[in-house]
Design a protein around this motif. Structure first.
Motif, PDB file in Angstrom:
ATOM      1  N   LYS A 157       0.829  -1.207   0.000  1.00 34.85           N
ATOM      2  CA  LYS A 157       0.000   0.000   0.000  1.00 34.85           C
ATOM      3  C   LYS A 157       0.861   1.255   0.000  1.00 34.85           C
ATOM      4  CE  LYS A 157      -3.558   2.631   2.376  1.00 34.85           C
ATOM      5  NZ  LYS A 157      -2.804   3.879   2.097  1.00 34.85           N
ATOM      6  N   GLY A 158       1.928   1.243   0.794  1.00 34.40           N
ATOM      7  CA  GLY A 158       2.812   2.396   0.833  1.00 34.40           C
ATOM      8  C   GLY A 158       3.470   2.657  -0.514  1.00 34.40           C
ATOM      9  N   ILE A 159       3.857   1.590  -1.199  1.00 37.21           N
ATOM     10  CA  ILE A 159       4.478   1.752  -2.512  1.00 37.21           C
ATOM     11  C   ILE A 159       3.477   2.329  -3.505  1.00 37.21           C
ATOM     12  CG2 ILE A 159       5.527   0.501  -4.446  1.00 37.21           C
ATOM     13  CD1 ILE A 159       6.649  -1.452  -2.263  1.00 37.21           C
ATOM     14  N   ALA A 160       2.218   1.882  -3.431  1.00 42.67           N
ATOM     15  CA  ALA A 160       1.177   2.464  -4.283  1.00 42.67           C
ATOM     16  C   ALA A 160       0.998   3.942  -3.967  1.00 42.67           C
ATOM     17  CB  ALA A 160      -0.135   1.703  -4.098  1.00 42.67           C
ATOM     18  N   ASP A 161       1.034   4.292  -2.692  1.00 41.03           N
ATOM     19  CA  ASP A 161       0.929   5.704  -2.306  1.00 41.03           C
ATOM     20  C   ASP A 161       2.106   6.512  -2.848  1.00 41.03           C
ATOM     21  OD1 ASP A 161      -1.497   5.802  -0.882  1.00 41.03           O
ATOM     22  OD2 ASP A 161      -0.558   5.011   0.925  1.00 41.03           O
ATOM     23  N   VAL A 162       3.292   5.912  -2.835  1.00 42.93           N
ATOM     24  CA  VAL A 162       4.467   6.612  -3.360  1.00 42.93           C
ATOM     25  C   VAL A 162       4.284   6.932  -4.838  1.00 42.93           C
ATOM     26  CG1 VAL A 162       6.898   6.285  -3.947  1.00 42.93           C
ATOM     27  CG2 VAL A 162       6.110   5.795  -1.639  1.00 42.93           C
ATOM     28  N   LEU A 163       3.747   5.986  -5.603  1.00 42.87           N
ATOM     29  CA  LEU A 163       3.442   6.277  -7.009  1.00 42.87           C
ATOM     30  C   LEU A 163       2.453   7.430  -7.117  1.00 42.87           C
ATOM     31  CD1 LEU A 163       3.154   2.627  -8.372  1.00 42.87           C
ATOM     32  CD2 LEU A 163       4.829   4.334  -9.090  1.00 42.87           C
TER      33      LEU A 163
END
Length: 472
Positions: free
Chosen positions: A178-184
């Motif tokens: 989820k955090g990686i998706a938020d980073v995108l």
């Protein structure tokens, strides 16, 4: 889609990547570090580094060639500028992206800051490059035979490079799917790049991979502190693909085979420090030289290439035959042939073979005056998956010789070995890093996944021989 990328990245961080991808990451990291050293010859590199040092901040990560550590985002910026400034970094085809020049600096800076292992850093670089390439290919129109990003005047390298850099940094900072998706979602508001300088001049393009790497590290740090992004940041009505490509994108390029099929090992290294369209012409010149042809034996030369590349390396022909600077020579088909036939450093031609002095050398200009650059149908059929050349040479005694170079050296059909990439690295750092130190760095970086002390691996590149001598 961002969630699929996030899940893919989290899985790779935990479970690893294929061995051939791991090996490719070591090679690409070594290539980028060598280019960072070599780029110190440029005034724009000094300007970028001075800018960063003027900001101050916490000592978190290394700028290549600078003893003073800076904060991670600024180190990513400076090394990204260095990595792309010589146009000698790797290229993905057919998207014509240069993914490593932003992803590697971002990952190394974040890894130093976070104290990450070589194993995690290697995995993060692989995933970051893969994401950048897949987003770039989502903007590649096969019928058009070109990137939609480029058609809109956008520099896909910096736009998708920022997104890939952010995923790499997010993995290193320990963010979950989820955090990686938020980073995108955050990085999509930071990614940018306009290529007008390619047409009318300016040095801004040298900043692009630096800005992309900096954006990636910054976005990951912000998400770690609580910022979030929209879940539909890529495909949404007002998302990445609508904003950049006006909704004309190809989503299967992102998700099809994700995790099973890797683009990373197939990205083309540059064996020669020149526009990639010229490389097979260099190879043809080398082949003629190996047959015993010398410049004095040449009556005329016709370089056949894909028609869409003629305007870059063959027009106007009078200018391409008489480059005034080494930079202009990098985009000259006639100079590429001359460089290959005469021979030089590195892997056949190196950075020193593209100097202002050699661009104006009377002997080279006499040879270039005999070279034409034309469109060739066989090359048209292969482009843009390779940048082929069919070179026809007529000798002064009336013979007609032909060299067909239909695949690029440094790509999957003609890969560069570890030894060749180490030789390119040694050529790029010559005069700034001692030979034994360069050899040791090559060995360590090619085995990046095994590194237990990443700052120790980078430390020998933070101070050059000239710096040491001047401080005595």
């Amino acid at each position: 889609m961002a969630q699929q990328i996030g899940a893919f990245a989290e899985h790779c961080a935990t479970h690893g990547i294929p061995p051939e991808v791991t090996a490719s990451v070591g090679q690409r990291t070594l290539d980028i570090l060598g280019l960072c050293v070599a780029a110190h010859r440029l005034p724009t590199s000094a300007a970028a580094i001075d800018h960063v040092l003027d900001q101050g901040g916490h000592p978190q990560a290394t700028i290549v060639g600078v003893p003073t550590k800076v904060n991670a985002a600024q180190a990513a910026f400076a090394n990204g500028v260095l990595a792309h400034s010589l146009d000698y970094d790797d290229t993905h085809l057919p998207s014509v992206l240069h993914p490593s020049a932003s992803v590697v600096p971002a990952a190394l800076a974040a890894a130093e800051h976070a104290g990450a292992s070589g194993e995690l850093t290697s995995r993060a670089i692989a995933v970051g490059i893969e994401v950048a390439v897949r987003l770039g290919m989502a903007g590649y129109d096969a019928e058009l035979g070109n990137s939609v990003f480029f058609e809109h005047g956008q520099h896909a390298t910096s736009i998708t490079g920022a997104m890939g850099s952010s995923v790499a940094a997010a993995m290193i900072y320990g963010l979950d799917a989820k955090g990686i998706a938020d980073v995108l979602g955050i990085t999509a508001s930071m990614a940018a790049g306009v290529i007008e300088a390619n047409r009318t001049g300016g040095t801004v393009k040298r900043l692009h991979c630096g800005v992309a790497a900096q954006a990636g590290v910054t976005a990951a740090q912000l998400v770690k502190r609580g910022f979030t992004g929209p879940p539909t940041v890529l495909e949404g009505r007002f998302g990445f693909f609508q904003g950049w490509l006006h909704g004309q994108f190809f989503p299967t390029a992102i998700t099809e085979g994700l995790g099973q099929e890797w683009s990373v090992p197939g990205i083309f290294f540059k064996p020669y420090p020149a526009n990639h369209f010229t490389h097979t012409t260099v190879d043809a010149g080398i082949a003629f030289r190996e047959q015993g042809i010398t410049p004095e034996m040449v009556e005329s030369v016709v370089v056949g290439v894909a028609g869409s590349t003629v305007r870059t390396i063959g027009e106007p022909i009078e200018v391409k035959r008489t480059p005034d600077t080494g930079y202009q020579a990098q985009f000259s088909g006639p100079y590429a042939f001359a460089a290959g036939l005469i021979g030089g450093g590195g892997l056949a031609t190196g950075l020193d073979d593209y100097s202002d002095e050699l661009a104006q050398d009377p002997a080279r200009r006499a040879l270039m005056a005999k070279v034409d650059v034309v469109a060739d149908e066989k090359c048209n059929d292969i482009f843009p998956f390779q940048f082929p050349a069919v070179v026809t040479l007529r000798t002064t005694d009336g013979r007609e010789l032909v060299q067909e170079v239909l695949t690029n050296r440094g790509g999957p059909a003609r890969p560069l070995s570890d030894a060749e990439l180490s030789r390119k690295f040694a050529d790029n750092v010559a005069g700034r890093v001692a030979d034994d130190v360069a050899a040791a760095v090559s060995t360590q970086v090619l085995a990046l996944q095994d590194a237990t002390d990443l700052p120790g691996v980078l430390a020998p590149l933070s101070t050059f021989i000239t710096d040491t001598e001047e401080s005595k």
